[in-house]
Design a protein around this motif. Structure first.
Motif, mmCIF file in Angstrom:
data_model
loop_
_atom_site.group_PDB
_atom_site.id
_atom_site.type_symbol
_atom_site.label_atom_id
_atom_site.label_comp_id
_atom_site.label_asym_id
_atom_site.label_seq_id
_atom_site.Cartn_x
_atom_site.Cartn_y
_atom_site.Cartn_z
ATOM 1 N N ALA A 48 13.489 57.289 106.114
ATOM 2 C CA ALA A 48 14.498 56.173 106.195
ATOM 3 C C ALA A 48 15.760 56.351 105.136
ATOM 4 O O ALA A 48 16.814 56.366 105.370
ATOM 5 N N MET A 49 15.447 57.307 104.169
ATOM 6 C CA MET A 49 16.600 57.377 103.013
ATOM 7 C C MET A 49 17.546 58.262 103.324
ATOM 8 O O MET A 49 18.265 58.526 102.618
ATOM 9 N N ARG A 50 17.149 59.294 104.169
ATOM 10 C CA ARG A 50 17.856 60.299 104.661
ATOM 11 C C ARG A 50 18.275 61.614 103.383
ATOM 12 O O ARG A 50 19.285 61.320 103.072
ATOM 13 N N ILE A 51 17.359 61.958 102.899
ATOM 14 C CA ILE A 51 17.171 62.750 101.761
ATOM 15 C C ILE A 51 17.270 64.243 101.780
ATOM 16 O O ILE A 51 17.375 64.989 100.773
ATOM 17 N N THR A 52 17.288 64.660 103.003
ATOM 18 C CA THR A 52 17.129 66.235 103.360
ATOM 19 C C THR A 52 18.517 66.779 103.280
ATOM 20 O O THR A 52 19.565 66.033 103.567
ATOM 21 N N ALA A 53 18.769 67.977 102.894
ATOM 22 C CA ALA A 53 19.846 68.892 103.006
ATOM 23 C C ALA A 53 20.565 68.561 104.319
ATOM 24 O O ALA A 53 21.881 68.579 104.270
ATOM 25 N N GLN A 54 19.943 68.575 105.427
ATOM 26 C CA GLN A 54 20.711 68.596 106.852
ATOM 27 C C GLN A 54 21.311 67.171 106.858
ATOM 28 O O GLN A 54 22.278 66.970 107.630
ATOM 29 N N GLU A 55 20.690 66.115 106.505
ATOM 30 C CA GLU A 55 21.013 64.798 106.606
ATOM 31 C C GLU A 55 22.299 64.646 105.484
ATOM 32 O O GLU A 55 23.458 64.095 106.135
ATOM 33 N N LEU A 56 22.111 65.193 104.456
ATOM 34 C CA LEU A 56 23.293 64.885 103.327
ATOM 35 C C LEU A 56 24.332 65.556 103.719
ATOM 36 O O LEU A 56 25.511 64.995 103.430
#
Length: 322
Positions: free
Chosen positions: A251-259
């Protein structure tokens, strides 16, 4: 094939089983006729490599969180050894003492004099206690401010390496002004008159990470994470259940790809197959190559241009989430 990691994560168990068989077969081959098990060994190696590529191509956010925290992942001291020559450590905040959760000093990065600093978690009980598991106290952030002041005085680029679960939450740290120290360190990075590049090499947690990441360029290793709070802490606050950490990580969108999609990160650095812990030397070189490229691009900017670029970068994040 690179040396297998000493620690295997839960989702790496099939790889561990194959590599255990490979080790056993390799030992048998030492006492057998030359080439007796060569075909079997090659087949197992290919199978392990294929399995590792497949597994790491579809990691979910919680699995990436585990990879980012892997004990064999390169530490700041490894990046120092691999990228910085003539390193001279500088200690102390000139107020209270020295904090070894943040290691910092002068050195040469591929021939360029730089100020370099980063979080060090430690590898065993002794060094983890020495470095407080990479969780800095106020004196660590005040040391960072002092050395950023020095970098600007002598016109030195600043390179930072972020790998921390967050700032130390102890009573003593709060009594000595933890929040203010983090804010001052973040602010100092934002107004620095020399190029600053931050690289998130493992776990970039909360204000403790941001304090060293107010940079012109924020880079991140492929399987690293960057978050306002750890998934476990967020789960505990929202659900009163740390067992919901995997859900929070998604839910927090913490991965490199999402960031990078959110423009919080500027560039992803590709890791070796199986993660940076599978081939630390290759991962360190990859980081060095990207940092060198970004540093060259920033070197022609004036102090005012550097401050303006940095301000626009962070204002844009605020507008996106405003």
């Amino acid at each position: 094939m690179s040396t297998p990691p000493r620690h295997y994560l839960d989702f790496e168990r099939p790889i561990a089983e194959i590599e255990t068989k490979l080790d056993e077969l390799s030992k048998l081959s030492e006492t057998a006729e030359p080439g007796a098990f060569e075909a079997e060994i090659d087949a197992l190696r290919s199978r392990a490599d294929r399995f590792r590529r497949d597994v790491y191509a579809r990691l979910d956010p919680w699995q990436k969180t585990q990879v980012a925290r892997h004990p064999d992942r390169p530490h700041f001291t490894d990046f120092l050894a691999g990228l910085i020559e003539d390193f001279v450590e500088l200690r102390g905040d000139r107020v209270f003492g020295d904090d070894q959760a943040i290691v910092a000093g002068l050195g040469r990065f591929r021939g360029v004099p730089v100020m370099v600093m980063g979080h060090e978690k430690g590898r065993d009980t002794e060094t983890r206690l020495k470095h407080n598991f990479g969780m800095a106290r106020p004196e660590g952030y005040r040391k960072a401010v002092r050395l950023m002041d020095m970098a600007e005085q002598f016109n030195l680029p600043v390179l930072t390496f972020v790998d921390t679960a967050g700032a130390y939450p102890g009573v003593g740290a709060e009594e000595r002004g933890q929040g203010e120290a983090i804010a001052r360190s973040t602010e100092r990075g934002l107004v620095l008159g020399t190029p600053m590049i931050a690289t998130i090499t493992g776990e970039g947690g909360s204000g403790g990470a941001l304090a060293l990441a107010g940079a012109n360029k924020v880079l991140i290793l492929e399987h690293s994470i960057y978050s306002v709070i750890s998934p476990e802490a967020g789960s505990s606050i929202l659900f009163r259940d740390r067992g919901q950490a995997a859900h929070m990580a998604r839910a927090m969108r913490i991965t490199a790809q999402e960031l990078i999609g959110l423009k919080i990160i500027d560039r992803i650095i590709t890791e070796p197959t199986g993660g940076a812990h599978a081939d630390a030397e290759a991962a360190i070189k990859a980081v060095g190559d990207v940092v060198e490229e970004e540093l060259k691009a920033l070197s022609s900017l004036t102090p005012d241009q550097l401050r303006k670029q940095r301000a626009e970068r962070f204002y844009a994040i605020g507008r996106s989430f405003g």
